[in-house]
Design an enzyme around this catalytic site. Sequence first.
Site, PDB file in Angstrom:
ATOM      1  N   ASP A  11     -13.465   9.168   3.659  1.00 13.07           N
ATOM      2  CA  ASP A  11     -12.149   8.916   3.058  1.00 13.07           C
ATOM      3  C   ASP A  11     -12.150   9.515   1.658  1.00 13.07           C
ATOM      4  O   ASP A  11     -13.214   9.771   1.079  1.00 13.07           O
ATOM      5  CB  ASP A  11     -11.858   7.409   2.975  1.00 13.07           C
ATOM      6  CG  ASP A  11     -10.482   7.122   2.357  1.00 13.07           C
ATOM      7  OD1 ASP A  11      -9.506   7.795   2.726  1.00 13.07           O
ATOM      8  OD2 ASP A  11     -10.381   6.235   1.492  1.00 13.07           O
ATOM      9  N   SER A  12     -10.950   9.658   1.098  1.00  9.10           N
ATOM     10  CA  SER A  12     -10.865  10.165  -0.267  1.00  9.10           C
ATOM     11  C   SER A  12     -11.386   9.137  -1.273  1.00  9.10           C
ATOM     12  O   SER A  12     -11.705   9.478  -2.400  1.00  9.10           O
ATOM     13  CB  SER A  12      -9.411  10.491  -0.599  1.00  9.10           C
ATOM     14  OG  SER A  12      -8.627   9.327  -0.446  1.00  9.10           O
ATOM     15  N   CYS A  75      -9.097   8.618   6.756  1.00  2.68           N
ATOM     16  CA  CYS A  75      -8.112   8.923   5.722  1.00  2.68           C
ATOM     17  C   CYS A  75      -6.934   9.576   6.425  1.00  2.68           C
ATOM     18  O   CYS A  75      -7.103  10.612   7.088  1.00  2.68           O
ATOM     19  CB  CYS A  75      -8.744   9.881   4.712  1.00  2.68           C
ATOM     20  SG  CYS A  75      -7.587  10.443   3.436  1.00  2.68           S
ATOM     21  N   GLU A 154      -6.770   1.374  -6.347  1.00  2.00           N
ATOM     22  CA  GLU A 154      -8.030   1.873  -6.907  1.00  2.00           C
ATOM     23  C   GLU A 154      -8.285   1.279  -8.296  1.00  2.00           C
ATOM     24  O   GLU A 154      -9.419   1.183  -8.731  1.00  2.00           O
ATOM     25  CB  GLU A 154      -8.029   3.404  -6.961  1.00  2.00           C
ATOM     26  CG  GLU A 154      -8.071   4.071  -5.595  1.00  2.00           C
ATOM     27  CD  GLU A 154      -9.490   4.316  -5.058  1.00  2.00           C
ATOM     28  OE1 GLU A 154     -10.437   4.293  -5.860  1.00  2.00           O
ATOM     29  OE2 GLU A 154      -9.629   4.505  -3.836  1.00  2.00           O
ATOM     30  N   CYS A 192      -1.886   4.686   5.595  1.00  2.00           N
ATOM     31  CA  CYS A 192      -2.852   5.067   4.567  1.00  2.00           C
ATOM     32  C   CYS A 192      -3.917   3.982   4.605  1.00  2.00           C
ATOM     33  O   CYS A 192      -3.587   2.793   4.614  1.00  2.00           O
ATOM     34  CB  CYS A 192      -2.190   5.123   3.200  1.00  2.00           C
ATOM     35  SG  CYS A 192      -3.362   5.335   1.840  1.00  2.00           S
ATOM     36  N   HIS A 194      -5.777   2.826   2.493  1.00  2.00           N
ATOM     37  CA  HIS A 194      -5.828   1.915   1.340  1.00  2.00           C
ATOM     38  C   HIS A 194      -4.884   0.719   1.523  1.00  2.00           C
ATOM     39  O   HIS A 194      -5.098  -0.333   0.932  1.00  2.00           O
ATOM     40  CB  HIS A 194      -5.386   2.640   0.071  1.00  2.00           C
ATOM     41  CG  HIS A 194      -6.437   3.502  -0.554  1.00  2.00           C
ATOM     42  ND1 HIS A 194      -6.888   4.662   0.024  1.00  2.00           N
ATOM     43  CD2 HIS A 194      -7.124   3.372  -1.717  1.00  2.00           C
ATOM     44  CE1 HIS A 194      -7.792   5.219  -0.765  1.00  2.00           C
ATOM     45  NE2 HIS A 194      -7.956   4.452  -1.828  1.00  2.00           N
TER      46      HIS A 194
END
Length: 272
Positions: A11-12, A75, A154, A192, A194
């Site tokens: 994932d990023s 991702c 994040e 997504c 996240h």
Amino acid sequence: MSNERPIGVFDSGVGGLSVLRELRKQLPGESTVYLGDEARMPYGEREAAEVVLFTRQAIRWLARNADPKLVVLACNTATAAALEVVREDSAVPIIGVVRPGAAAALSATSRRAVGILATRLTVRSGAYYRALRDLDPLVDVLQQPCPKLVPLIEAGKARSDEARAAVREYVAPLLTEGAVVAPGVDTLLLGCTHYPLVRWAIEEIGGPSVRVVDSATTTALAVREVLASHGALSRAASADHRIVATGARERFRAVARAMFTEDVEVEEAALA
Ligand code: DGL
């Protein structure tokens, strides 16, 4: 495929840990190596060509350093922008999260009206629209880019009023837009990896008649099915798990601890 090789997960940033958690739950005998390109996230605001390059570098890093039997692109942005291209020149088999996510959304929607919450690049790529329409050519799809969410998550603000306000801004139009009945969509897909961290706000604003689904469970199921059908499930008695990040190791570690309630070592790597 040699059975005892690990599954690579990319994932990023930290978002793919939501997919990793589900993989570990459904496939407890499988070893994993997770790579988060923390130093260069968010990918969702980048150009597709950059995401293709970074994804290719990540797959190469995993191939060289972990020798995975399979890589999961955990991702949506990397899957949407890079999967088809990167798959062509990769010796390692790759599974993305968009198709499993689309399948999850279609099993949840009863009125055949799905809202996609995703990064700008994922929305621009049209990957979810195509995946949903491939499976059901009549389904209504509304897409909403949510650029504020990944930076908030994040920054450790997933549980904040700021996150709730951003979610309201993104979700409210999907509930009313062009709707003859309210809410306009009956299912919201977290497009997504996240976003499961702000699911609480999405559920709160969506209300009780909207189902919220993500791609983690269906992706883990897809991985299990592929490994099982190729006789490649691990037979090892125990599994090893490595987590590697390209930067911000301490923050990474804190999120991983919150998600797994176990202290994980985070190694550092550079991608080139
Ligand atoms: N977690 C990534 C996804 O699923 C996006 C985060 C980013 O923008 O880098 O799309």
